[in-house]
Design a protein around this motif. Structure first.
Motif, PDB file in Angstrom:
ATOM      1  N   ILE A   1       0.825  -1.196   0.000  1.00  0.00           N
ATOM      2  CA  ILE A   1       0.000   0.000   0.000  1.00  0.00           C
ATOM      3  C   ILE A   1       0.871   1.263   0.000  1.00  0.00           C
TER       4      ILE A   1
ATOM      5  N   SER B   1       3.397   1.721  -1.737  1.00  0.00           N
ATOM      6  CA  SER B   1       3.855   2.062  -3.077  1.00  0.00           C
ATOM      7  C   SER B   1       2.779   2.753  -3.901  1.00  0.00           C
ATOM      8  N   THR B   2       1.511   2.630  -3.458  1.00  0.00           N
ATOM      9  CA  THR B   2       0.446   3.189  -4.294  1.00  0.00           C
ATOM     10  C   THR B   2       0.635   4.680  -4.525  1.00  0.00           C
TER      11      THR B   2
ATOM     12  N   GLN C   1       0.630   6.299  -8.159  1.00  0.00           N
ATOM     13  CA  GLN C   1      -0.350   7.311  -8.562  1.00  0.00           C
ATOM     14  C   GLN C   1       0.336   8.574  -9.033  1.00  0.00           C
TER      15      GLN C   1
ATOM     16  N   MET D   1       1.956  -1.305 -12.082  1.00  0.00           N
ATOM     17  CA  MET D   1       0.902  -1.417 -11.094  1.00  0.00           C
ATOM     18  C   MET D   1      -0.083  -2.515 -11.493  1.00  0.00           C
TER      19      MET D   1
ATOM     20  N   LEU E   1      -5.258  -3.480  -4.455  1.00  0.00           N
ATOM     21  CA  LEU E   1      -5.023  -2.271  -5.238  1.00  0.00           C
ATOM     22  C   LEU E   1      -6.047  -2.092  -6.348  1.00  0.00           C
TER      23      LEU E   1
ATOM     24  N   TYR F   1      -7.494   1.441  -7.138  1.00  0.00           N
ATOM     25  CA  TYR F   1      -6.536   2.367  -7.763  1.00  0.00           C
ATOM     26  C   TYR F   1      -6.308   1.970  -9.211  1.00  0.00           C
TER      27      TYR F   1
END
Lengths: 743, 434
Positions: free
Chosen positions: A78, A80-81, A85, A103, A111, A114
């Motif tokens: 999480i 790295s999200t 983004q 991703m 994920l 996202y």
């Protein structure tokens, strides 16, 4: 050198290196260690932090790292999200694309939201580079949660994107839809789509063209005129420089034959030349599938390639697999015109000493096959076979004798005229087992027709007691009995001798059995025995069962896939896949997932010392050489604790798989007993369905090497997985186990 | 589609594993080691193991392997592996090996990520890859606006194989026509097999987006030109003798529809070197050499060999590095060889007399005679394999193919320097039965 120290030093380096160029070197080192199989998963948080760089090269490597270790660091993912983004907003299309691709490759449920948001944005991106990545990302999204794609606006969008100007986006949309809608039979192919794609066909890359052609092959044109249009348009692409495109066009053409049956011959004529050119113009690997396709067509349309026989003559430089398939093709396309040419070529391969034995036997079988197809030339075939036998080269004599027997079975009257007078001479020059069996069979079946028949057999009977081959003994028993009923006066004595030898002085149970069986038969009812032994055989004309037409049709439907190469419909080798997936899951706990054949320790040292790998390999080889002569003998009472065993099992540096077959089935208890008798210690054993699973280990006296083994036994098939520290010993160990169990 | 690409060395060590689809596990790769590397027999290049297919090609000491679970098109997989190899050659040099791979891990991964996405091949043109692979432009810390724009245009471009905006001060085109002869000739000089495999290789340094048009002495074209009437061609210039091409394939850039309508070969070439076309000719081909073999077995222990080679091409031309290999029986003890020209000796490893002539002038007749002494007693049959020749003849084609013209149209180019070279090659594929 432990892996934690390596991780520590990498972490330190990452934190200390402020300069971009230096950081890049550090990250490169990490990637290279990762490739060598070192587990660098603990660095995850540090790498995510490092991802906030502006250097694209570093970013690519870091994302590669993140994708590799995401599974093991779910809770950190999480983190790295944010980076993903942010990168999806970047000015640089390369960064946006990279971020989106990485991703989506994670295919992580957490994920998914996202992912869906960025993919939707990506589909609208102003850069076509990003759009084409977004399109394929929808498939990955579909794999994680199908409901977000199926029947949604994404699906609609993809259809509209086929019309995009950019060829990559267009092709990727086709591919994506095809995969997403696989359960419904793939993308719905409308006339509109086909026309659109064919109109701009020349814009696509070879890969794109192959994909479009795949669609066209499944498309059913609505009128004959449309068929002809497609035919004319694609005809040019038979000149494409890409094998894949040529085969794909061929497939479309073959499918169109159903709609245009009267053009059948013309269509095959069109694809013939390009296929032949491909065989000689491409590399060996490529020629192989092409030849398989030619073979398939030749099985049904032998005359198509008949005039081109010389193209399928083998070259000394061809690898065996090409030689075999070329010979197969020659057997199919043989006809009255090219018969002499082909037989002559095959015969010259048989005696050509530069080709291997496998091929010369293969050619002899091919000659036999041709004889069965073109019966009018069988006498020429027999002449060749007799010549081969005279050569007195063991493998050639063996194969020729077997084929000679088969030819006699096919055309007894005609061929016996030639062969019978030669039998006596043959019996003196033949030495190998299978050849003798064939000769004895001929003697038993037809030997009465020549005067000396029984006496030739008698010669064999005289040496019966010294004969070591069981096969020969069995065949001889039968043949002597047959001869007895045909020429009783001359054979009576030899029958007595052989029955006595077989029942009293033989060690082979089968020989004793058959001897006793014959003995009892004769003593019960001699006339019945005669009718059993000399039963009226049915006449037959062909040996090989022709492949049924259905198979051909299925394979033609699956033209240009592996089905043709394997000569099996997809259903047949697909099913194995599902069965095995289950098995794999079961086994997963036991089999180590470490794919590298070097231990982590070794690798770490390697990286640290920057030792060239080749040196290590050489050392290994040297060691191997010095140990080659050794034999295994196990320490009688050697014990490992279960935990020790497990530890060693997980951490062994070398892994060897070895499959072998037992002579007979045994149960679990007898296996364990045999193993124990030979000083192997059984760690655990169990029964999964019909498969016996045993873990055991042993230690060699002279070298102190320890070997760990997992045995999976199904019926007579044994799969052995051995682990240890020395590959050479593992091999010895494995062979030792195999001999212990088979004996 | 392709589930993963692997690089595995002979010892079974995985150098690179890039898995694109999660339908295979790393541990399954072991199956490749067991079923292919450890197998005693050499297997064919497509190996099926429990629902998974491995397609592989060997390069030096390692294998490049494509793994897939789907029932796909084998030719596509091999074309793709070949393409990968070409790309790698472009980046790492002709002779890339295990060490190159190992020292360039991250670049290899970068490449493997751009050329294939989720198992589907994407951009494989080296020219365009250079735009995505940033490492090449390491010196530029910030990419210029120009190149960012290029990335977008590039992919839209209908001409995917050529970068826009190329500029050369000197515009040059080199055309190489190379013909490989696959001939089998009977001892009386009759053709048993006459295949000429030719390729047209073009190397260009041209500015802008040039339209090129290549004219050959192709019979179909020339017949067409003369209105379908079979008027007799003037034989004054060699280039006008029409030849029949059995089969031809073209590089992607050649407009096939145009070739079909008027047999003209027109294209916008990729920058640098590429194979423009490959063709096959089997009719009316010329033999560069006539070989007259005389082999006589004198008694059981001696074979007399006399081989005469006559060059049939023009005396202005010559063949380079001609090697004639004359097979001898497997039980040969020694050969007493006499020849005026070139070097000749017996090579026991291949059981042949190897006769090499550095420069073989046209219209020349050379001969070699030898007395081959055999080892007595060993009675094995001699299969009499054919004599084979190696040679390279510059400025000569066996098919008679000639380039009639090459037109280059591009407004920014004023002058183009054009070079055409012909080469006729045999590497042991010109064979004569004895």
């Amino acid at each position: 050198m432990s892996s934690s120290r390596v991780i520590k030093s990498f972490r330190q380096l990452l934190n200390e290196s402020k300069e971009q160029s230096r950081r890049r070197v550090v990250i490169e080192q990490i990637i290279s260690a990762m490739s060598l199989g070192v587990n660098l998963s603990p660095l995850f948080a540090d790498m995510v932090k490092a991802a906030q760089t502006t250097d694209l090269v570093q970013k690519k490597m870091i994302y590669l790292y993140i994708c590799k270790y995401a599974e093991e660091n779910k809770e950190l993912l999480i983190l790295s999200t944010g980076t993903f983004q942010r990168d999806c907003q970047s000015q640089d299309p390369l960064v946006r694309g990279l971020s989106l691709r990485s991703m989506s490759s994670l295919m992580n449920k957490e994920l998914v939201e996202y992912m869906a948001r960025e993919i939707k944005k990506g589909l609208m991106d102003r850069s076509n580079y990003v759009r084409r990545i977004a399109v394929l990302a929808t498939v990955k999204l579909f794999r994680v949660s199908p409901e977000l794609v199926l029947g949604t606006e994404i699906e609609k969008k993809l259809y509209s994107m086929i019309a995009e100007v950019d060829p990559y986006v267009s092709i990727n949309s086709v591919v994506a839809l095809n995969e997403i809608l696989a359960s419904k039979g793939g993308i719905s192919i409308t006339q509109k789509i086909i026309i659109h794609l064919l109109k701009r066909f020349h814009e696509f890359t070879h890969w794109g063209q192959s994909i479009v052609l795949g669609l066209v092959a499944n498309y059913a044109p609505q009128s004959e005129q449309e068929c002809l249009q497609i035919l004319n348009l694609l005809d040019n692409y038979l000149k494409s420089g890409n094998t894949s495109v040529i085969l794909a066009v061929s497939k479309v053409f073959i499918n169109l034959i159903n709609d245009l049956p009267n053009l059948r011959n013309q269509i095959y004529d069109r694809i013939k030349n390009p296929l032949i050119t491909l065989v000689s113009c491409t590399g060996n690997e490529m020629a192989y599938p092409v030849l398989k396709h030619i073979y398939l067509i030749a099985t049904q349309l032998p005359n198509l390639f008949a005039s081109e026989a010389s193209r399928f003559f083998i070259k000394g430089s061809d690898p065996t697999y090409l030689q075999e398939i070329k010979i197969d093709i020659l057997c199919e396309i043989v006809n009255k015109q090219n018969f002499k040419q082909i037989i002559f070529a095959l015969a010259s391969y048989v005696i050509n000493s530069s080709l291997n034995e496998q091929i010369s036997s293969y050619c002899i079988r091919a000659i036999g096959k041709i004889a069965s197809q073109l019966s009018s030339y069988f006498d020429m075939v027999i002449d060749y076979l007799m010549e081969f036998i005279e050569l007195d080269i063991p493998h050639i004599v063996e194969a020729s004798m077997i084929i000679l027997k088969d030819v006699i079975r096919l055309f007894p009257e005609q061929s016996l005229e030639i062969v019978l007078p030669e039998l006596k001479r043959l019996s003196e020059i033949i030495h190998t087992e299978e050849a003798k069996v064939s000769l004895i069979w001929i003697l038993g079946e037809f030997g009465e027709k020549i005067d000396e028949g029984p006496y030739i057999l008698e010669k064999f009977v005289e040496t019966f007691s010294e004969e070591s081959s069981e096969k020969i003994k069995l065949e001889l028993l039968t043949s002597v009995l047959k001869m007895f009923f045909k020429r009783p006066p001359e054979s009576k004595k030899m029958l007595g001798v052989i029955l006595h030898e077989a029942t009293e002085n033989s060690n082979e149970p089968d020989v004793i059995d058959r001897g006793l069986f014959y003995y009892r038969l004769i003593s019960t009812d001699i006339n019945k025995t005669k009718s059993i032994v000399l039963y009226e055989k049915e006449k037959f004309t062909r040996f090989t069962e022709n492949d049924p037409l259905e198979l051909f049709e299925i394979l033609m439907d699956e033209f240009n896939t592996f089905s043709v190469v394997y000569k099996k419909p997809y259903d047949q080798f697909k099913r194995i896949l599902h069965k095995n997936e289950e098995e794999e899951e079961e086994e997963e706990e036991d089999s180590s997932t470490d794919s590298s054949s070097f231990s982590e320790e070794e690798l770490l040292d390697q990286i640290q010392q920057n030792v060239n790998d080749l040196d290590i390999n050489q050392q290994n080889q040297n060691q191997q050489n010095s140990q080659e002569e050794q034999e295994i003998e196990l320490v009688p009472k050697f014990n490992l604790e279960p935990s020790e065993f497990q530890n060693k099992w997980m951490n062994s540096s070398h892994n060897l798989n070895f499959d072998f077959e037992l002579d007979e089935e045994l149960d679990k208890e007898s296996f364990e007993e045999i193993l124990k008798e030979n000083n192997f210690q059984v760690m655990a054993s169990g029964l999964i369905q019909s498969t016996i699973k045993i873990f055991c280990y042993g230690k060699d006296i002279s070298s102190n090497q320890i070997g760990l083994f997992q045995l999976l036994i199904t019926g007579v098939n044994v799969k052995l997985n051995a682990k240890g520290t020395n590959p050479q010993f593992l091999k010895l160990f494995a062979e030792y186990i195999a001999t212990v169990l088979t004996e | 589609m392709i589930s993963g690409i692997l690089f595995i060395n002979e010892l079974g060590k995985v150098l690179i594993s890039r898995i694109y689809r999660q339908d295979i596990t790393i541990s399954f790769i072991d199956q490749f080691k067991i079923k292919v590397l450890a197998a005693k027999k050499t297997t064919n290049p497509i190996k099926h193991v429990e629902g998974t297919t491995f397609c592989f090609r060997r390069i030096g000491s390692f294998f490049i392997v494509a793994v897939t679970k789907k029932n796909i098109n084998a030719a596509l997989v091999f074309e793709f592996l070949n393409t990968i190899i070409e790309i790698f050659k472009g980046y790492f040099g002709e002779k890339f090996n295990e060490n190159t791979i190992r020292t360039n891990f991250s670049l290899v991964y970068e490449l493997l990520d751009e050329i294939i996405d989720f198992g589907y091949p994407q951009t494989t043109e080296t020219d365009i890859l250079k735009l995505y692979i940033t490492r090449e432009n390491q010196r530029q810390t910030k990419k210029s606006k120009e190149s960012v724009k290029q990335i977008s245009i590039k992919a839209t471009g209908v001409i995917g194989w050529r970068q826009e905006g190329l500029k050369y001060s000197r515009n040059e085109v080199f055309l190489d026509i190379v013909e490989n002869l696959h001939f089998l000739v009977s001892n009386s000089g009759k053709f048993l097999k006459s295949d000429v495999f030719g390729e047209i290789i073009m190397k260009s340094r041209l500015s802008g987006m040039p339209d090129c048009k290549l004219g050959l002495n192709d019979k179909v074209l020339l017949d067409k030109r003369s209105g379908g009437k079979r008027t007799k061609m003037k034989n004054t210039r060699g280039g006008n003798t029409p030849i029949v091409i059995d089969d031809v394939t073209f590089h992607q850039c050649v407009k096939l529809s145009k070739f079909d309508t008027d047999r003209s070969i027109s294209f916008v070439p990729p920058d640098g070197e590429f194979q423009c076309a490959s063709y096959r000719v089997t009719e009316n081909v010329k033999k560069p050499f006539k070989v007259i073999p005389i082999v006589k077995e004198r008694g059981a222990i001696t074979v007399d060999v006399k081989v005469t080679v006559i060059s049939l091409f023009s005396e202005n031309l010559f063949a380079k590095n001609t090697v004639v290999r004359i097979p001898t029986p497997p039980n040969t003890a020694e050969c007493v060889i006499t020849t005026q020209t070139g070097k000749a000796k017996y090579d026991p490893q291949i059981n042949c007399i190897v006769w090499s002539i550095k420069r073989f002038q046209g219209k020349e007749e050379l001969s070699l005679s030898a007395e081959v002494n055999l080892i007595r007693g060993k009675q094995s049959v001699w299969s009499r394999p054919p004599i084979s020749l190696d040679f390279t003849i510059p400025s000569y084609t066996s098919s008679g193919l000639r380039v009639r013209y090459l037109k280059v149209v591009e407004k920014s180019i004023t002058e183009v320097v054009k070079w055409v070279r012909y080469l006729c090659v045999s590497k042991g594929t010109f064979q004569v039965r004895i």
